[in-house]
Design a protein around this motif. Structure first.
Motif, PDB file in Angstrom:
ATOM      1  N   THR A   3       0.858  -1.184   0.000  1.00  0.00           N
ATOM      2  CA  THR A   3       0.000   0.000   0.000  1.00  0.00           C
ATOM      3  C   THR A   3       0.895   1.236   0.000  1.00  0.00           C
ATOM      4  O   THR A   3       2.076   1.146   0.305  1.00  0.00           O
ATOM      5  N   GLY A   4       0.277   2.370  -0.345  1.00  0.00           N
ATOM      6  CA  GLY A   4       1.039   3.605  -0.348  1.00  0.00           C
ATOM      7  C   GLY A   4       1.140   4.184   1.053  1.00  0.00           C
ATOM      8  O   GLY A   4       0.227   4.019   1.857  1.00  0.00           O
ATOM      9  N   SER A   5       2.200   4.888   1.335  1.00  0.00           N
ATOM     10  CA  SER A   5       2.368   5.442   2.674  1.00  0.00           C
ATOM     11  C   SER A   5       2.060   6.931   2.711  1.00  0.00           C
ATOM     12  O   SER A   5       2.340   7.598   3.693  1.00  0.00           O
ATOM     13  N   ASN A   6       1.527   7.445   1.636  1.00  0.00           N
ATOM     14  CA  ASN A   6       1.159   8.860   1.589  1.00  0.00           C
ATOM     15  C   ASN A   6       0.128   9.025   0.468  1.00  0.00           C
ATOM     16  O   ASN A   6       0.328   8.490  -0.626  1.00  0.00           O
ATOM     17  N   PRO A   7      -0.942   9.758   0.715  1.00  0.00           N
ATOM     18  CA  PRO A   7      -2.029   9.848  -0.287  1.00  0.00           C
ATOM     19  C   PRO A   7      -1.579  10.459  -1.610  1.00  0.00           C
ATOM     20  O   PRO A   7      -2.213  10.224  -2.631  1.00  0.00           O
ATOM     21  N   LEU A   8      -0.499  11.238  -1.598  1.00  0.00           N
ATOM     22  CA  LEU A   8      -0.085  11.915  -2.833  1.00  0.00           C
ATOM     23  C   LEU A   8       1.171  11.329  -3.464  1.00  0.00           C
ATOM     24  O   LEU A   8       1.638  11.825  -4.466  1.00  0.00           O
ATOM     25  N   SER A   9       1.767  10.308  -2.874  1.00  0.00           N
ATOM     26  CA  SER A   9       3.085   9.904  -3.359  1.00  0.00           C
ATOM     27  C   SER A   9       3.060   8.709  -4.305  1.00  0.00           C
ATOM     28  O   SER A   9       4.069   8.355  -4.887  1.00  0.00           O
ATOM     29  N   THR A  10       1.911   8.060  -4.471  1.00  0.00           N
ATOM     30  CA  THR A  10       1.876   6.872  -5.329  1.00  0.00           C
ATOM     31  C   THR A  10       2.102   7.236  -6.801  1.00  0.00           C
ATOM     32  O   THR A  10       1.477   8.158  -7.325  1.00  0.00           O
ATOM     33  N   GLN A  11       3.008   6.529  -7.439  1.00  0.00           N
ATOM     34  CA  GLN A  11       3.202   6.666  -8.887  1.00  0.00           C
ATOM     35  C   GLN A  11       2.296   5.620  -9.528  1.00  0.00           C
ATOM     36  O   GLN A  11       2.550   4.419  -9.437  1.00  0.00           O
ATOM     37  N   ASP A  12       1.223   6.070 -10.162  1.00  0.00           N
ATOM     38  CA  ASP A  12       0.177   5.142 -10.603  1.00  0.00           C
ATOM     39  C   ASP A  12       0.651   4.124 -11.622  1.00  0.00           C
ATOM     40  O   ASP A  12       0.147   3.002 -11.671  1.00  0.00           O
ATOM     41  N   ASP A  13       1.639   4.495 -12.416  1.00  0.00           N
ATOM     42  CA  ASP A  13       2.134   3.517 -13.399  1.00  0.00           C
ATOM     43  C   ASP A  13       2.880   2.373 -12.711  1.00  0.00           C
ATOM     44  O   ASP A  13       2.841   1.229 -13.160  1.00  0.00           O
ATOM     45  N   VAL A  14       3.537   2.692 -11.615  1.00  0.00           N
ATOM     46  CA  VAL A  14       4.246   1.656 -10.871  1.00  0.00           C
ATOM     47  C   VAL A  14       3.254   0.714 -10.200  1.00  0.00           C
ATOM     48  O   VAL A  14       3.406  -0.517 -10.247  1.00  0.00           O
ATOM     49  N   ALA A  15       2.237   1.296  -9.577  1.00  0.00           N
ATOM     50  CA  ALA A  15       1.207   0.459  -8.956  1.00  0.00           C
ATOM     51  C   ALA A  15       0.593  -0.471 -10.001  1.00  0.00           C
ATOM     52  O   ALA A  15       0.401  -1.665  -9.758  1.00  0.00           O
ATOM     53  N   ALA A  16       0.344   0.083 -11.188  1.00  0.00           N
ATOM     54  CA  ALA A  16      -0.241  -0.718 -12.259  1.00  0.00           C
ATOM     55  C   ALA A  16       0.683  -1.862 -12.669  1.00  0.00           C
ATOM     56  O   ALA A  16       0.254  -3.000 -12.857  1.00  0.00           O
TER      57      ALA A  16
END
Lengths: 418, 418, 418, 418
Positions: B74-87
């Motif tokens: 999971t992400g540790s900050n609401p604004l820090s996720t790089q969506d392409d990486v999560a994908a």
């Protein structure tokens, strides 16, 4: 009991003038001295202090005496005593046994004279007094409140003693106080090493390759200053994390065997032995300069240099030229002794202010608590460390931020999250 | 069990490309991954990892999976996720619950989803998972091997828990490894914070007055870089020794109330709450810029800013303009969230390489030793720390100096003196 | 006459927002614009401006229009146009012919479109308009008041034209104003080149070896910033005095053939052709990064790279991977075009403020005096240069010292001595 | 004709030793000396040289004599003569009229003695000889080949003379050679000024506020070094472009009246008069330190200090304490004379190597061309300047990049574009 051994008591007045100059730049120690004068916390303390006999040390001694202590002072390096300072303290009637240019026997004789006051506290800068007490005066050891040690080199030595179970009284590692180590070892050694080298050689740092051997606080400090003076820095280090830090700081990092042919100036600050030796001398450029800013004159292998040299001459004051058989000339500064003390004035008073404030407060701590402490190496209590920082900041006219009650609570809670 | 929650699975290919780019710059983690692949030391481990979902994190997760672990990220900050990486990670079939722009409820829901794998190891970047486990899933806590914590903020929080006797399983303070703290917090935060500010504002550092709030490793790092980019630095700090260090480093040091009217840019890196607040906003110059690089978005008192503002507008991406009643404009970057992650790419892979090498080896250590460790905050074993440094140096083509036997002996003896 | 050629007029609003952000950081240009608005000194001027179409340029164009000029704007580099800015200006009804990604024919077609307004002033950033006017539109040349040139590259080119007797109208070397050259070329290029590299690669400068090719103002600026970010710098330079200065600044200096195997990153800022070429590519380490921050994309010999490569792939946005036959990978950034414009936002507005203040005042100077000037390259009048500095200092809230009458007299007398 | 006036001829041997030490660090001058020895280009030249009598100057004189010149040497500052060097040159049989501590009459008497050789070339460091020749020995002026001037101060003075139509023979502004001005004025003055201050005061730069008055090459150099030693810098400057540069370099910039209460140390490097004066002394902190590194001792208004002081005492060598009526103490170093020469050794030989190589080659140029030159201030021919740089680089083992034929052609063509 011979009251003092100094070179020329006639230098006393000049010494007092310089001591006064330093006093004005040591406001923290001064405020502690004033407190000591009224509370006399060192009454009954007999202190054998083996320190570089400089204007700053004179002010420490003054503070200890103001606190009620009896003090006997010797030099902690054969070449570092400032004779006018020794004279000034002797003229005040203190026990002083120190002169610039002692040979090895004289050096140890001075320490032994100081032990005639039957000290119950030892102050060291390299652990020589404490080593002699343990080896030759064990009866003194058992009556000690404790000791203080000023240098990295000495602390390493004392930890080795403690690990061997050989340490017979508690010692405060004054060196390891943050307000000592990070300031005196870094900012003090940094600037004063560069100063000593300039004095000995009038070396232009800009455009030169400077090899810094050792990347502890002293090495970091000197690298920072040599870099700030325009040199290109190479660091030689054995500890991988420090080596990595040096690389991240923008310096080249390599073993001495690779650095040897590249440097214009080599400076050792390791606390270790023979870090520059025959195999390295053979690779160096003509006119390379060698200096040491570590505690003992063993970091550069001088006997090897003597063996390799076809001729040895004094090129100028504090510069010995070793001409190798192939004609290359290597210049050794100050016989490999602490360049900042041998060719400059040691640390500026502003940093010794903090180191010696730690010393003065640590002596008080030992007198008050020494009997209850384990026979090992103790850190400076954090309250002392922080108090020194607060006094220093106040003397600089700097105010720090204060925590609000809300902030204090936040830092001590774990319930709040993202 | 929903396998993943990501913004757009179609971004996977772009993500993989960037993950591959980072991989090439993380040679230490890569060598550990190769070792893990053959020895499978994490077999049986179920890891709930709450980390910034970046290309570097993707490579850590890859290494853990190579070692045999099952991982939910999971992400540790609401604004820090790089969506392409999560994908990309989701497309590989991993459990990923993270997208940029989560609201608070979504943020915690993601963490709870990750806990559905019944983890026996937690990895945190700010201690959110461990806090939830303790507050809402105590049954999980008792079966844990242990946890790892990546940040200063989290370690402070966990020490407070341990001091309260509330910590129910051992945690490794990965943050405190020298090869993490001194590199990632200093060199990583230093550069990436400047990078985020450039991206958000195209701010020229040269000629500006930059107020750095907090002079821990992160603050030191950013001060060093802002200075290296030509800014004039003011440091605000509460700890006297750090404040003194900042002054000795050539910076001005003062309380926030004095710094507020002087700064062009204010950056918070303290781990504390409301370090810039109403009383300070009222003193600032028109067009002052406010950014946070501490873990949580609480360092700047945004609610106070909202109260004070006559109007609030988006000046441009990542820049919110608060126009005060008297017409002055204050610019808040990235809603006060970690500027280096919100407006740049977070730490460069080269430093995350070391941090995550410590993470990977610490997870292995916990799996192997967690059951035997006390329920408190443990340091990273020094062997791990030093090994990371050695691997890093090797990857950089740097060789360090080696001790000779004579030197080794000298350093461990105390008999030799002046 | 087609009014504009832009990528997407729908981007206009986003462009205006960013233009406004820049405007707030260009106080000198703003005060000149206000003066122009009331005095209309450019009435009758028709300006063909071939500049990087950025938010800062938009503010220059605004000032020229405020002064009464008619303006046609084209991009000065196929990759540097910010399409939202072009859209915003087009939406205002200006002549704009620029979009990101023009091919060579499109690039020159745009310039030719701009010439349809029959300009009497040319503004160039690389001397392309003036070259076309001379080669293809000689009839325009003879009616010109004059031109302005923004870059070192262009000035070199124009001096060569003047030396050949080929220059048909006077040109102001705006580039050579102290308030342009020393600030924009040094502080602007320095920071924005680092910024572009970070954006393209997330490269950590700390611990890296960066080879800076060219030690003019741009090279000095980037070397200073890369060093300030923690890199170890190597300078490659042909002029002995500049090479010596680089050495005195603490950098290593060597020919490219020696630097090639040492660098992690190579950046060209020379104004010259093929400064990195086949013989150098063959010596580089795996994963070396190549970037250009000089005006034209000819500094790195890209055709040679294409010839040498076994494969060529896009590693990520702005990063092309050339895999050599032996497996080594070289990364070329932004196709060798100006990295600070291709991967970041170009110079920050604070420095463009000075450059474009010089431009605006030089256009006024040309309109008023062009007919009386010789057909050669003229310096910016020193009064303009100094006025820009004074306006900038005022905008920063900085006051300078003033000469006393006694001091003024002393500086102009030669009678007083030791 | 009295052959020499020196303090103590017995110091000759010590002087020769130090001259030899400097010689080894002046390889460029050494190579020119060797050329001069074989070609004797200075045959018939009679040189009156008024220079700081230092070890480096001794090597310049040696080179001139090797070239066939007759030389008479005087000191260019009453406090800068190194008496052992004067003795050494006198012992060689040269005309030397210089001793440390000359009063004003003695200073000018020495210059007049030197004029007894009927010089046809004058070398100046501050334009004193040339001024006396013009004022008192006009008959000499008309027979001169020309002169050389070493300092900014002198060049300013000579340009004022030329503007008045008063200059009677051509002068080469050796100061303005790039290999002089940018190196000696910047790197030389920078380091040696810091060195002189350390020697006089053992001042710790770290943590101090240093006010640098003047931001020409000397001021830039000292600011850079004081900053590199850890100080916080404030710049006082009158020229807006230089003031702006200082601000962009990260320093605070303000008028002296604002800086006066902030500084711990004030250093003047302006070439101007009374830049620190009564109104400023009244604002300074207790224990402020005042030093000058400009050519003449007029930059600090010492008469005002004398008027303001209740008492004046020598605090220590080179430190005069002025105690104001309110108890504040101001420390003036070296009576306001050039601190780097009065309290240290002046510029290191490595930079004087370049300055004096320019001098030696300029003397040759004057002897060969002086009769054909206009009676004004001429620049050093660029071939000389560049040759000095090339020789210096060679002596440092540095090779520069060479242009390929293709590159040469590209730089001289204007037909190629985007």
């Amino acid at each position: 009991l011979q009251k003092s051994v100094v070179k020329d008591i006639g230098l006393a007045e000049a010494g007092e003038k310089r001591i006064e100059w330093a006093r004005r730049h040591m406001p923290v120690l001064e405020s502690i001295k004033e407190e000591f004068e009224s509370t006399k916390p060192l009454k009954g303390a007999r202190v054998a202090a083996c320190l570089h006999v400089t204007v700053e040390t004179a002010n420490l001694i003054t503070a200890l005496v103001a606190g009620g202590a009896q003090v006997a002072l010797t030099g902690s390096n054969p070449l570092s005593t400032q004779d006018d300072v020794a004279a000034a303290l002797a003229a005040r009637g203190l026990h002083v046994y120190a002169f610039r240019g002692e040979n090895e026997k004289e050096y140890y004789d001075c320490i032994k004279k100081a032990l005639e006051i039957s000290p119950n506290v030892t102050l060291d800068d390299g652990a020589d007094t404490i080593a002699i007490v343990h080896k030759e005066y064990p009866e003194l050891a058992d009556k000690m409140f404790g000791g203080c040690e000023e240098t990295t080199t000495g602390v390493v030595r004392l930890r080795a003693m403690a690990d061997d179970g050989a340490l017979r009284y508690p010692v405060i590692a004054v060196n390891d106080a943050e307000t000592k180590m990070m300031f005196d070892n870094r900012y003090g050694t940094g600037q004063s090493t560069a100063h000593g080298i300039m004095n000995a050689t009038n070396f232009l740092f800009a455009g030169k390759t400077v090899v810094v051997v050792g990347y502890g606080w002293c090495g970091r400090g000197f690298a920072m200053r040599a870099h700030g003076l325009g040199a290109n820095i190479i660091v030689v280090e054995i500890e991988p994390r420090k080596a990595l830090e040096a690389a991240m700081d923008g310096y080249r990092v390599m073993p001495m065997s690779e650095a040897a042919p590249l440097g214009d100036l080599f400076v050792t600050l390791t606390g270790d032995i023979n870090v520059i030796r025959e195999e390295h001398f053979l690779l160096m450029k003509d006119q390379s300069i060698l200096a040491n800013s570590g505690h003992f004159n063993v970091e550069i292998d001088i006997p090897a240099l003597e063996r390799l040299a076809a001729t040895k001459t004094e090129a100028k004051e504090n510069v010995t030229e070793y001409r190798l058989k192939d004609g290359r000339r290597l210049y050794l500064l100050a016989e490999g002794r602490l360049i900042n003390l041998a060719a400059a004035f040691g640390h500026p008073p502003e940093v010794m202010d903090m180191s010696f404030a730690n010393q003065a407060l640590s002596v008080k701590y030992i007198v008050e608590n020494g009997r209850r402490l384990d026979r090992c190496v103790h850190p400076v209590p954090v309250e002392i460390d922080r108090r020194v920082a607060e006094l220093k900041l106040a003397s600089m006219g700097i105010r720090v931020e204060r925590l609000t009650p809300e902030q204090y609570k936040y830092l001590h809670s774990w319930q709040m999250g993202t």
